[in-house]
Each structure stands twice: as C-alpha cells, then as structure tokens.
Design a protein around this motif. Structure first.
Motif, PDB file in Angstrom:
ATOM      1  N   ASP A  27      24.677   2.721  10.017  1.00  0.00           N
ATOM      2  CA  ASP A  27      25.830   2.517  10.895  1.00  0.00           C
ATOM      3  C   ASP A  27      26.847   3.641  10.783  1.00  0.00           C
ATOM      4  N   LYS A  50      36.920   7.493  11.505  1.00  0.00           N
ATOM      5  CA  LYS A  50      35.608   6.848  11.592  1.00  0.00           C
ATOM      6  C   LYS A  50      35.277   6.523  13.057  1.00  0.00           C
ATOM      7  N   ARG A 101      28.545   4.353   8.132  1.00  0.00           N
ATOM      8  CA  ARG A 101      29.577   4.056   7.137  1.00  0.00           C
ATOM      9  C   ARG A 101      29.320   4.847   5.854  1.00  0.00           C
ATOM     10  N   GLN A 102      30.375   5.432   5.321  1.00  0.00           N
ATOM     11  CA  GLN A 102      30.274   6.194   4.078  1.00  0.00           C
ATOM     12  C   GLN A 102      30.313   5.247   2.883  1.00  0.00           C
ATOM     13  N   HIS A 103      29.355   5.427   1.973  1.00  0.00           N
ATOM     14  CA  HIS A 103      29.319   4.634   0.741  1.00  0.00           C
ATOM     15  C   HIS A 103      29.536   5.560  -0.450  1.00  0.00           C
ATOM     16  N   THR A 158      32.117   1.233  -2.975  1.00  0.00           N
ATOM     17  CA  THR A 158      32.801   1.372  -1.690  1.00  0.00           C
ATOM     18  C   THR A 158      33.915   0.359  -1.504  1.00  0.00           C
ATOM     19  N   HIS A 203      25.498   7.891   3.597  1.00  0.00           N
ATOM     20  CA  HIS A 203      25.907   7.285   4.864  1.00  0.00           C
ATOM     21  C   HIS A 203      24.810   6.331   5.317  1.00  0.00           C
TER      22      HIS A 203
END
Length: 225
Positions: A74, A21, A76-78, A87, A71
């Motif tokens: 930010d 990440k 971030r993968q959800h 998540t 995504h």
C-alpha cells in the motif's frame, strides 16, 4: 532515467506526514518519512536507557543500531529495529521529544544522510522532514515549506492522540509544540528553516483535501507530469 524529488519541510504537527503520503500516492512516487527514521533512533536510545539529549551517549550507540525501512504494497513506510516493526510504537507522544533531541546531534544526521539520499537517487520521491530542502536534498526539483499556526497544530495532534486512546492535556501539548519549534529552529545541526527557493503553504485554514490540492498545484507548476 531522471528521478524527481519533492522536499517538504516544516514544523512539528504541520501535517507533513499525512499530506506527503497522500501526495506521493496521487503522483505514484515513493514516500519517505524522515521523521519516522529519527523517531526510531530516539526510541532505540530510550529503550536502552540512554540519554537522547547527550550527543556522546547517542553517538556511541549508532554503530550497533540495526535500523531499516520497508514499504508495503500500500506504499506505507514501515520502520524496523532489528526484526521488530516499530511503526506504531514510534508514534507515542513521548517519542516526539526523543526524536527532536537525537535529530539535533550532527553524528545522527551524518549517520542517516546517505540512507536518505540513496532513496532519492533510486526513486521518484516525496520526502518530508525538517531539513530536506536545505541539507538532505538541496537540489530537489520541488521544495515546499508546509506550516500552520501552533494552535492548529496542537489541536490536530490532540485529536490524533485522542483517537488512539491517549489522554493528553491540550495546553501542555501546545506548549510542547512551541518549545519544539524553538528547539528545532535554534539547534546547531541542520536547524529548521525555509529554503530560499521553497514555496510556503500555510494549512491553518485548510482541510486535508484543500491542503493536498494546494500541494498538487505547486508540484504541477514545477514538474512535467
């Protein structure tokens, strides 16, 4: 337009998600956490009362599985199960075992393979997992095998769970990691192994920033960035 792919494989608790990440953010690439996808499958099966270790049981549930990923701004993968954002739920320690079990089934890997490859076709990606460089993206531009000692990986996981308020026994956690290493490397479907052209990065003696710099060095030596 040429899209670049970076495959990061390694055992459980090696820091793949955190470092991948961070690497993706530094490079401006899309981060794809494939472990989270398998965790979501495992969570779904377990919630339905299914047996994650039974390939026939799991395979029968795949056609009705409503799984997707998004995504946020930010990066971030959800992970979504239907409309539910799971998540955070998939990070429960019990889900680690479910993920290891379902990921051993060829039907599950086949079901998710095209989803992962399509992301790499459409974006510059940093993708982490157990078989990215060997099976999912065998033509990846950069392949890294990220590892650390079982003791260090257990310690990191122990601290992570403590921060979330979960009480766990350290020795039991270490034994679970050793067992998962064995299971992941001895399974019939896409076992955990280092790709022949992967660069090994051992983070046992490195902190987060030092580990990230080590990955960036490998990438910059191989990509025209």
């Amino acid at each position: 337009m040429k899209h670049y792919s970076i495959a990061i494989d390694g055992p459980a608790g090696a820091g793949k998600s955190t470092l991948s990440k961070a690497l993706a953010a530094r490079l401006g690439f899309l981060y794809v956490d494939t472990g989270a996808i398998y965790r979501t499958v495992g969570l779904s099966v377990a919630r339905q009362g299914g047996d994650c270790g039974d390939p026939a049981d799991v395979a029968a549930r795949l056609p009705s599985l409503r799984l997707s990923l998004t995504h946020g701004p930010d990066g971030r993968q959800h992970m979504l199960l239907g409309e539910e954002d799971v998540t955070d739920a998939i990070r429960d320690n019990a889900v680690s075992r479910y993920a290891s079990q379902v990921s051993a089934h060829p039907a599950v890997r086949d079901f998710l393979l095209e989803m992962q490859r399509e992301l790499a076709r459409q974006h510059n990606v940093v993708m982490d997992g157990r078989d990215i460089g060997t099976v999912v993206l065998p033509q990846a531009d950069v392949k890294i095998f990220l590892t650390a000692s079982a003791q260090q990986r257990a310690l990191r996981r122990f601290r992570e769970l403590e921060e979330r308020g979960q009480q766990v026994d350290f020795e039991k956690l270490r034994q679970e990691i050793v067992q998962r290493d064995y299971d992941d490397s001895h399974r019939a479907a896409a076992p955990l192994r280092q790709a022949e052209d992967a660069v090994v990065v051992d983070t046992s003696q490195l902190d987060l920033e030092q580990s990230l710099e080590a990955l960036l060095t490998v990438v910059k030596e191989r990509l025209p960035l």
